[in-house]
Design a protein around this motif. Structure first.
Motif, PDB file in Angstrom:
ATOM      1  N   LEU A   7       8.164  -3.694   7.039  1.00 30.06           N
ATOM      2  CA  LEU A   7       8.835  -2.656   6.239  1.00 30.06           C
ATOM      3  C   LEU A   7       9.027  -3.131   4.791  1.00 30.06           C
ATOM      4  O   LEU A   7       8.903  -2.355   3.847  1.00 30.06           O
ATOM      5  CB  LEU A   7      10.191  -2.315   6.854  1.00 30.06           C
ATOM      6  CG  LEU A   7      10.158  -1.522   8.160  1.00 30.06           C
ATOM      7  CD1 LEU A   7      11.553  -1.422   8.752  1.00 30.06           C
ATOM      8  CD2 LEU A   7       9.599  -0.130   7.918  1.00 30.06           C
ATOM      9  N   GLY A   8       9.337  -4.431   4.664  1.00 29.99           N
ATOM     10  CA  GLY A   8       9.519  -5.011   3.329  1.00 29.99           C
ATOM     11  C   GLY A   8       8.234  -4.925   2.529  1.00 29.99           C
ATOM     12  O   GLY A   8       8.233  -4.521   1.350  1.00 29.99           O
ATOM     13  N   LEU A  55      10.469  -6.702  10.856  1.00 27.59           N
ATOM     14  CA  LEU A  55      11.000  -5.996   9.686  1.00 27.59           C
ATOM     15  C   LEU A  55      10.263  -6.355   8.402  1.00 27.59           C
ATOM     16  O   LEU A  55      10.297  -5.609   7.430  1.00 27.59           O
ATOM     17  CB  LEU A  55      12.497  -6.294   9.537  1.00 27.59           C
ATOM     18  CG  LEU A  55      13.384  -5.723  10.643  1.00 27.59           C
ATOM     19  CD1 LEU A  55      14.816  -6.159  10.445  1.00 27.59           C
ATOM     20  CD2 LEU A  55      13.317  -4.203  10.654  1.00 27.59           C
ATOM     21  N   ILE A  56       9.590  -7.519   8.405  1.00 25.62           N
ATOM     22  CA  ILE A  56       8.875  -7.920   7.189  1.00 25.62           C
ATOM     23  C   ILE A  56       7.818  -6.878   6.832  1.00 25.62           C
ATOM     24  O   ILE A  56       7.511  -6.664   5.669  1.00 25.62           O
ATOM     25  CB  ILE A  56       8.262  -9.334   7.339  1.00 25.62           C
ATOM     26  CG1 ILE A  56       7.813  -9.887   5.987  1.00 25.62           C
ATOM     27  CG2 ILE A  56       7.063  -9.353   8.263  1.00 25.62           C
ATOM     28  CD1 ILE A  56       8.893 -10.475   5.189  1.00 25.62           C
TER      29      ILE A  56
END
Lengths: 300, 316
Positions: A113-114, A110-111
């Motif tokens: 996406l961050g 998910l990082i």
């Protein structure tokens, strides 16, 4: 380097380092996870909700069982379970690090996406030359440079010949190590400390506003805070104690006695009470999420 | 198997299961009951006022769902649920919002939920993809980023809810300096006083978890809230019973001392009795189980084939 499935003793979840079994398990794991992702994409929206509900339930069930089911006592690495019931507790204990790693791996994905969000906002600002766009340039440059130096430094440390590269002056201390040290310890850590130090000034300004006797509650707060603060000032506390010393009943009114009484009989019970409320609220929220009883988004 | 529970304390499991049952029972019960009473919570009443004020001023509403180190947890979800309600009102007023996220997991979940809210309202054209932002997963870099946003965007209303630590006052004081109306709540009790000092409205303790029920009046949430109250009553009753039972046992003095020593088979203690202290009371023994370090369990050994060869990796 520790990989997911290499820990002793041998269980369902691991395999010997370098063995064919390990690679088969890794490939199977990749296939299964890819299959799940593809299946989720292909699933209609209504059904996807049920899939997510099921995954949430089983993930939660694992940790509920892990917590409720008895843990094996004094288990040694070379021991086998005595029966099926104990076998299940062995399985739960062995699976827990793997499940925790899975959570971390998903979070690591998910990082990306961050970072995408960060780049989108700041590149957009630079492109449109919006107000303070120069700060966005600093942010993106800082991020890229830190990644480059951090990665090269990490890669060089993988070589056993550079193992002693812990501080400047060591053999193998190159431009990359110097750069990483300057960026991380020289800049980032100090800027963090700088932000933290601001808290001291903010406490003063917030206290100034809070400690004004505008209402009964504010007055109680003011008086209580004043007693506790004065009890921590050695000189004032000393002279106050001199004043009341020797008078039996008034000994109770020494500043440190009053402050101690306030902490033990007013502050601590209040905190315990709030703690119970917070704990029960968290438990209730967890149960609702686990059993999918709550509709997220707060629709009304 | 029973002896294994010596290690982890069956009483805590029993109490937790009891509380879960009570909550679930009340959730079921609430479906058939209408107009269950929830007392007024000032901080939540102020949401409409805060968003309305932001609309009048033409400035954004800024929200921070706490700083959770791990992936999304129940506290973050609760904060995002409250923010979904705030976003719904902001969407109706066509007011810009900013949701600042500390970690990428929170960012992803918040983005999904806020977009859903706009979609449910039929106002998806008003949804700005950049309104939910990932700032940084480093505490003070995050604080600096959010403080910068508050100052640059001149936020008219700020909502800080969830897990906050040392950065709480930096955020709250910065928002105060631009005259924002602030509603805050921290699940970390050490930060609540800072919020009380710096913010206009603060949800204290379990008010944070009552917020969804108060705002949406969904039967599930209201029932859960009543279940929580029942649990609090049960805990209060347990505390009273503990006080009574401890008082009786501690007053018992020497007779308890002898009985306890006999029960434990420590006959030598009978010759030199020790005082009966707080740790010997039944309540204390229930709630502070002894780790069963001395229990030896004979288990079959694994065959050498089932063990990894030495030096071949193992826990390398």
């Amino acid at each position: 380097m520790e990989l997911l499935a290499q820990l002793a003793p041998k269980t369902f979840w691991n395999a010997q380092n370098g063995s064919g079994e390990l690679f088969i398990k890794i490939i199977l794991g990749l296939l299964v996870s890819t299959g799940i992702v593809v299946a989720l994409f292909k699933t209609p929206n209504q059904l996807r909700r049920w899939v997510i509900t099921a995954v949430t339930f089983f993930s939660g069930l694992f940790y509920v069982l892990f917590w409720i089911y008895p843990t094996p006592i004094n288990r040694q690495p070379d021991e086998a379970p005595r029966n099926v019931l104990e076998g299940f507790s062995f399985w739960l204990s062995d699976a827990q690090p793997v499940v925790a790693d899975l959570t971390n791996i998903i979070a690591a994905f998910l990082i990306g996406l961050g970072i995408y969000s960060l780049l989108r906002v700041h590149l957009g600002r630079i492109g449109k030359q919006q107000r303070d766009w120069q700060f966005s340039v600093v942010l993106i440059a800082g991020m890229v440079i830190m990644v480059i130096f951090g990665y090269v430094d990490w890669y060089m440390r993988l070589d056993p010949a550079n193992a002693k590269m812990a501080g400047s002056g060591y053999v193998g201390w190159t431009f990359w190590q110097f750069g990483r040290d300057l960026l991380f310890n020289g800049l980032l850590q100090n800027m963090d400390a700088g932000m933290f130090s601001i808290v001291a000034f903010y406490i003063l300004s917030a206290a100034y506003r809070a400690f004004r006797a505008r209402s009964v509650e504010a007055t109680i707060l003011l008086v209580t805070a004043l007693i506790v603060m004065l009890s921590l000032m050695g000189l004032i506390e000393y002279f106050w104690a001199q004043g009341v010393d020797g008078m039996h009943l008034s000994n109770n009114f020494k500043l440190d006695n009053v402050a101690r009484w306030l902490r033990a009989n007013v502050q601590t019970p209040a905190i315990r009470g709030i703690d119970f409320g917070v704990g029960i609220g968290l438990l209730s929220m967890g149960v609702r999420l686990w059993l999918n009883l709550e509709k997220t988004g707060g629709s009304n | 198997m029973g002896q294994n529970y010596l290690d982890n304390g069956w009483i805590s499991i029993l109490i937790t299961l009891f509380m879960v049952t009570v909550v679930l029972f009340n959730i079921l019960r609430a479906h058939g009951v209408k107009d269950l009473f929830i007392r007024r919570i000032a901080g939540l009443n102020a949401i409409d006022e805060a968003v309305g004020r932001a609309t009048e001023m033409g400035r954004p509403v800024l929200m921070v769902p706490g700083l959770t180190d791990t992936a999304v947890n129940a506290k973050t979800m609760q904060a995002i649920n409250i923010f979904a309600h705030v976003s719904r009102i902001a969407a109706r007023f066509a007011n810009p919002i900013l949701v600042c996220c500390y970690n990428a997991s929170t960012f992803t979940v918040a983005q999904e939920i806020i977009r859903d809210v706009y979609q449910e309202e039929g106002l998806i054209d008003r949804y700005d993809v950049d309104s939910v932002r990932f700032i940084s997963d480093r505490q003070f870099a995050f604080a600096a980023g959010v403080a910068g946003l508050i100052l640059r965007e001149q936020a008219a209303a700020t909502f800080f809810m969830g897990e906050f630590y040392a950065e709480s006052l930096i955020l709250a004081e910065t928002a105060n300096s631009v005259g924002a109306i602030q509603v805050a709540s921290s699940t970390e009790l050490t930060q609540t006083p800072f919020f009380i000092a710096a913010c206009d409205y603060v949800l204290i303790g379990d008010e944070f978890y009552a917020a969804s029920a108060f705002l949406t009046r969904q039967p599930v949430l209201v029932g859960s809230l009543i279940g929580q109250d029942w649990c609090k009553l049960a805990i209060a009753w347990l505390i009273v019973m503990g006080v009574v039972s401890n008082s009786i046992q501690l007053k018992g003095g020497s007779s308890n001392k002898v009985t306890q020593a006999w029960k434990e088979g420590k006959v030598d203690q009978l010759k030199k009795p020790r005082p009966f202290n707080m740790g010997d009371t039944t309540m204390s023994r229930w709630l502070n189980p002894d780790p069963a370090k001395d229990i030896k369990i004979e288990r079959p050994k694994l065959s050498p084939d089932e063990m990894p060869p030495k030096g071949s990796g193992g826990d390398n």
